[in-house]
Design an enzyme around this catalytic site. Sequence first.
Site, PDB file in Angstrom:
ATOM      1  N   GLU A  90     -12.043  -0.492  -9.947  1.00 36.11           N
ATOM      2  CA  GLU A  90     -11.829  -1.584 -11.298  1.00 36.11           C
ATOM      3  C   GLU A  90     -12.745  -1.322 -12.184  1.00 36.11           C
ATOM      4  O   GLU A  90     -11.986  -1.768 -13.542  1.00 36.11           O
ATOM      5  CB  GLU A  90     -11.563  -3.259 -10.704  1.00 36.11           C
TER       6      GLU A  90
ATOM      7  N   GLU B 104       1.066  -1.034   0.062  1.00 37.26           N
ATOM      8  CA  GLU B 104       0.315   0.217   0.315  1.00 37.26           C
ATOM      9  C   GLU B 104       0.874   0.985  -0.038  1.00 37.26           C
ATOM     10  O   GLU B 104       0.914   2.095  -0.812  1.00 37.26           O
ATOM     11  CB  GLU B 104      -0.939  -0.186   1.230  1.00 37.26           C
TER      12      GLU B 104
ATOM     13  N   GLU C  38     -18.563  -6.454  -3.103  1.00 37.39           N
ATOM     14  CA  GLU C  38     -17.024  -7.052  -2.607  1.00 37.39           C
ATOM     15  C   GLU C  38     -16.873  -8.672  -3.126  1.00 37.39           C
ATOM     16  O   GLU C  38     -15.536  -9.150  -4.190  1.00 37.39           O
ATOM     17  CB  GLU C  38     -16.234  -7.303  -1.636  1.00 37.39           C
TER      18      GLU C  38
ATOM     19  N   ASP D 279      -4.760  -9.458  -8.362  1.00 41.72           N
ATOM     20  CA  ASP D 279      -4.785  -9.216  -9.234  1.00 41.72           C
ATOM     21  C   ASP D 279      -3.774  -8.113  -9.730  1.00 41.72           C
ATOM     22  O   ASP D 279      -3.420  -8.564 -11.201  1.00 41.72           O
ATOM     23  CB  ASP D 279      -5.741  -8.513  -8.863  1.00 41.72           C
TER      24      ASP D 279
END
EC number: 3.2.1.-
Length: 618
Positions: free
Chosen positions: A481, A213, A462, A358
């Site tokens: 996304e 992050e 989610e 991902d």
Amino acid sequence: MQWRSIVVGLVVLRLSLSCVLWLAFGLGPNVSWGFNFHLNFNLHKLDLALFKEDKGSETKANSWSQRSQGRKYEESRSTCSKIREESPHRSYLSLFDGNKDEYVRRYSSFPDALKAKMKDMAREMFYFGYDNYMKYAFPDDELNPIDCEGRGPDILNPSNININDVLGNYSLTLIDTLDTLLVLGNVTEFHRAVRLVIDTVSFDKDSTVQVFEANIRILGSLISAHILLTDPKHPFGKVGLEGYDNELLHLAHDLAVRLLPAFENTSTGIPYPRVNLKTGVPPDSINETCTAGAGSLLVEFGILSRLIGDSTFEWVARRAVRALWNLRSNETGLLGNVVNIQTGQWVGKQSGLGAGMDSFYEYLLKSYILFGEKEDFRMFQAAYESIQNHLRRGRESCNEGEGDPPLYVNVNMFNGQIMNTWIDSLQAFFPGLQVLSGDVENAICLHAFYYAIWRRFGALPERFNWQLQAPDVLFYPLRPELVESTYLLYQATKNPFYLHVGMDILQSSKEDRMESFFLSETCKYLYLLFDEDNPLHKSENKYIFTTEGHVVPIDRRFREKQWNDMFPCEEGALAEKQTNKWPPSNTSNCDRIPVERRYALPLKSVYMRQIDHMVGLF
């Protein structure tokens, strides 16, 4: 006697209903198994044998439902293609014909005036969030929109990783938003924000943050803003800041140095998931990390290394990618989602496209586009082939043929068998990646599936259970996304369908937490979707977005190294294959769709209606 009458009545009712269906659709008595109605998803319990690592199991099928039922179901079915060849009965897709024109009427045009209105709405949405962050929350990391106050790390509860992995007491939202201000054309506020970052931000903090992050949100934004400030070829006009002396680059370097301890004392070279910015890896740190977290550092670390001429950062990031790659299954070529950094053993054996996986795939391709390293493309090419072979379900072609629409499921990395029947919202990034790789047709179909889920719930849950047609986790934190994939598909096709998708998303985006990616990605992609004349779209130079949506140029200097190859003698990912054809790493896929299709629906009406049915819209 009364209960017998009830039983007889129910039997008669069931037989009558069967006869009606038989007469209505002309189906023979042994044909119904070939039709992939959504009801099939619920008629059988999930075969627990799917979770066994049976290397010899068959993995190919046209239907999601048959894949979740195991071999007994598969043996009793007749494929749709077989039905078409051997019987005069109608294709099951005819059941979804309905009124095809409803989709054409809704999606085939998008007036310029409406486009301008949506662009203004996207700008207003951004500034509503940004202005309130600056008014009520800065210099804290996030705005708490319910209480109109700032939010930082949860010091009283260190185990609250949902907050503490992201918030480091370093004005996260302001930093993450820098290049979005330029995309919106606000040079004055961009300069003010840069000055605030230079004057107020320090990474010498007793904060334990997630390496991934901190890298994508902070390091990536600092590098992007520095490049845009100093690159004379950038598209945003005169944005140079008087007296700027590479301070953002120095901050980026300082942060990267503080993240380096994560790569020390690991037997595999795969980094620890968290570091304390002041003291290094915490003594109680776990030895497990996810594939995306450890393998999605190469873009930012690589650019930093090439900007400052120090190979250290790219070296550790590339070593981590190679270590993960070498742990993939020999049978399927797939990776798991959680690995032990000391033993190299897979703790999580699920292979999918969502959380934990991902951006690993995303950065294999984007690293190649930026750096031109053949190793990166070779890994992406092999990974994509494994994904298509083992994760993809449904019919072979997006816009032709019989069977369920294409879908990518979560499987066991060792045998390719389905592990569960849910997909998560992070997987919606994948159509955008498919656009970048040139597989626009598959991107069109997968995007349509996620958009249908959005239409049903007004958001992207989610987790969505495709077998139960219901959310497993009903929560939407304003993720970018689906918007990103929508934007990239519009750039590739110029089809007004995607403007309608963006409008639907724009008009239903509400949540009680404003994560920094909402301003750095979600708002940015929505604005760019409706801003045809944005400098990014008119520039002669090419740009790419990081996984956090930060703008970086595809620049020759990023393909020039001041050091020798890092792994010149190693095999594995670097091994050349004679059959590989290296595509130019700086070409565009925006003209892959023929002009005549740009104003037709990207997906045929019958398939759009089929997808709507599959997610429970009717």
